[in-house]
Design a protein around this motif. Structure first.
Motif, PDB file in Angstrom:
ATOM      1  N   VAL A 251       8.699   4.203  -1.757  1.00 49.85           N
ATOM      2  CA  VAL A 251       7.890   3.856  -0.592  1.00 49.85           C
ATOM      3  C   VAL A 251       7.489   5.158   0.088  1.00 49.85           C
ATOM      4  O   VAL A 251       8.352   5.922   0.539  1.00 49.85           O
ATOM      5  N   HIS A 252       6.198   5.431   0.143  1.00 48.43           N
ATOM      6  CA  HIS A 252       5.722   6.638   0.816  1.00 48.43           C
ATOM      7  C   HIS A 252       6.040   6.557   2.300  1.00 48.43           C
ATOM      8  O   HIS A 252       5.849   5.518   2.939  1.00 48.43           O
ATOM      9  N   ILE A 253       6.501   7.671   2.841  1.00 52.14           N
ATOM     10  CA  ILE A 253       7.182   7.612   4.136  1.00 52.14           C
ATOM     11  C   ILE A 253       6.233   7.434   5.323  1.00 52.14           C
ATOM     12  O   ILE A 253       6.540   6.706   6.258  1.00 52.14           O
TER      13      ILE A 253
ATOM     14  N   ALA B 291       6.473   3.879   6.863  1.00 56.54           N
ATOM     15  CA  ALA B 291       7.357   2.948   6.169  1.00 56.54           C
ATOM     16  C   ALA B 291       8.375   2.313   7.101  1.00 56.54           C
ATOM     17  O   ALA B 291       8.563   1.094   7.091  1.00 56.54           O
ATOM     18  N   GLU B 292       9.052   3.131   7.912  1.00 55.23           N
ATOM     19  CA  GLU B 292      10.125   2.595   8.740  1.00 55.23           C
ATOM     20  C   GLU B 292       9.620   1.493   9.663  1.00 55.23           C
ATOM     21  O   GLU B 292      10.216   0.410   9.730  1.00 55.23           O
TER      22      GLU B 292
ATOM     23  N   HIS C 111       0.829  -1.213   0.000  1.00 53.55           N
ATOM     24  CA  HIS C 111       0.000   0.000   0.000  1.00 53.55           C
ATOM     25  C   HIS C 111       0.860   1.258   0.000  1.00 53.55           C
ATOM     26  O   HIS C 111       0.522   2.251  -0.662  1.00 53.55           O
ATOM     27  N   LEU C 112       1.987   1.226   0.702  1.00 52.68           N
ATOM     28  CA  LEU C 112       2.873   2.384   0.778  1.00 52.68           C
ATOM     29  C   LEU C 112       3.719   2.553  -0.483  1.00 52.68           C
ATOM     30  O   LEU C 112       4.294   3.621  -0.713  1.00 52.68           O
TER      31      LEU C 112
ATOM     32  N   TYR D  11      -4.976   5.571   7.124  1.00 51.98           N
ATOM     33  CA  TYR D  11      -3.672   5.139   6.615  1.00 51.98           C
ATOM     34  C   TYR D  11      -3.407   5.570   5.171  1.00 51.98           C
ATOM     35  O   TYR D  11      -2.758   4.868   4.405  1.00 51.98           O
ATOM     36  N   HIS D  12      -3.895   6.784   4.828  1.00 44.96           N
ATOM     37  CA  HIS D  12      -3.512   7.370   3.550  1.00 44.96           C
ATOM     38  C   HIS D  12      -2.060   7.836   3.624  1.00 44.96           C
ATOM     39  O   HIS D  12      -1.501   8.045   4.699  1.00 44.96           O
TER      40      HIS D  12
END
Length: 425
Positions: free
Chosen positions: A65-67, A407-408, A50-51, A74-75
């Motif tokens: 990867v969106h951070i 992401a992390e 999703h990210l 969870y947008h």
């Protein structure tokens, strides 16, 4: 005859390990009831998918990867903490590539291989021709060239870039030699930056009684240097390049200078992170030293990792996790925030230590460390949503979970599970 200090150290270590073995026995009994029913894999890539977005980027199709993504919907959320940063970065793309590469290596999952390659294409595009890296891109898919978390440099995002490309080269050189050769060429651009650090090899300044090596990244950044060592070790494992082995050894010397104390003496064998500070997040020195020591056949590195595991990690498992500590001023310490990026280096470090020593205790300690994700934490609440593959962003204080899932956190949790699930113990 043993000195009084050695006797105290041995007695201290024996008492700590006795307590830890008691805890491990209780936990093992509890988990044996749960695991009596066969469990599916916890490696769920749904939220990471999703990210992830595939974009056109400087003439190629790559993945980013969106951070951040925030509770409850969870947008995607942009990064703005340090000025206008951007939507995605090398830091996360490189770490996600490492997870997918290891998942492919262990399971031969072709989807993970394809995802890793697409992320690596982004990492390559963010490296300059002199071996430095930028970190962030903006929403219009241009590079952030001036931000304080993105400027052209050889530091955190470069270390992670080298790690991902080096693992990629080792894993891909048999299955995709052409792409592997591209990675190798990009890795060699960064080697001179590591060699430049060696101009200060052996230089040490002091802060009180503490020795501070000057040849690590950011002068004494043992935390970030540990991720660089992991990358160099992958490259050495694939090439047997003696020049790289020497660099690994010299950087590891710096990590070991940053180690303090033993079982009987504060701060109990920890590796400081930077200057006088220790922090749990990203402190991958045991992971790096155990892995590099194993690959390079260096017993001093492995022993340094064992001291931290036996004398300090054991205390974290007994007394609870923490955030940071100033070794020069022990009153300056904090317990929160606790995050996934603190758990992975410890858990995977213990796995690497098992692989170097074959001491089964380290696998059990790794499992106990990772149980933080499943409720063995101060809040006794799960930090990982196995159904959706989300890891929450942290335990903010003794009452609060940060239910955002960026992401992390997601990547670090998945990294832990990919490595843990190799070993039933």
């Amino acid at each position: 005859q043993q000195s009084d200090e050695t006797v105290l150290e041995n007695e201290g270590r024996q008492q700590v390990m006795k307590t830890l073995r008691t805890i491990l026995g209780i936990v093992a009994f509890g988990f044996s009831i749960v695991l009596a029913q066969e469990q599916p894999s916890f490696v769920n890539f749904n939220h990471l998918d999703h990210l992830t977005e595939t974009i056109q980027f400087y003439g190629d199709t790559v993945s980013i990867v969106h951070i951040y993504s925030n509770y409850p919907d969870y947008h995607w959320v942009d990064a703005k903490e340090s000025g206008p940063e951007g939507i995605a970065c090398v830091d996360d793309a490189a770490r996600a590539a490492v997870v997918y590469l290891r998942h492919y290596e262990l399971t031969k999952n072709e989807s993970s291989l394809a995802k890793a390659k697409s992320l690596l294409k982004f990492v390559i595009k963010m490296q300059t021709d002199d071996g430095d890296f930028y970190n962030f891109i903006f929403a219009d898919h241009t590079i952030n060239r001036d931000g304080k978390t993105s400027f052209k440099s050889f530091g955190w995002w470069a270390a992670r870039g080298v790690w991902s490309m080096s693992l990629g080269y080792r894993v891909l050189k048999e299955v995709d030699p052409q792409f592997a050769d591209l990675l190798k060429n990009r890795i060699t651009l960064s080697i001179p930056h590591v060699e430049k650090l060696m101009k200060k090899h052996g230089e040490v300044r002091t802060a009180g009684q503490l020795r501070i090596p000057q040849w690590l990244l950011y002068d004494s950044g043992a935390d970030v240097t540990s991720e660089l060592i992991l990358g160099l070790t992958e490259y050495y494992r694939a090439t047997n390049d003696e020049r790289v082995r020497v660099l690994i050894k010299k950087l590891s010397d710096g990590l070991m200078v940053m180690q303090e104390g033993n079982a009987a003496t504060f701060p109990h064998g920890l590796h400081r992170s930077w200057e006088t500070m220790w922090h749990m997040w990203g402190n991958g020195q045991t992971q790096a030293l155990a892995y590099a020591g194993n690959i390079c056949n260096d017993t001093a590195m492995i022993r340094s990792a064992e001291i931290e595991a036996q004398d300090f990690y054991s205390r974290l498992l007994i007394q609870g996790f923490a955030k940071e500590l100033d070794v020069a001023n022990p009153e300056m310490k904090s317990e929160y925030e606790q995050i996934a990026y603190a758990v992975r280096p410890m858990a995977v470090g213990l796995i690497r230590l098992y692989e170097a020593t074959r001491n089964l205790l380290y696998l059990k300690m790794a499992g106990l460390t990772a149980s933080w994700f499943f409720g063995n934490n101060i809040l006794q609440q799960s930090m990982f949503d196995a159904e959706n593959g989300r890891c929450f962003d942290g335990i903010t204080d003794s009452h609060t979970i940060n239910k955002n899932s960026g992401a992390e956190s997601t990547i670090e949790a998945l990294h832990t599970f990919v490595e843990l699930e190799q070993y039933p113990a």
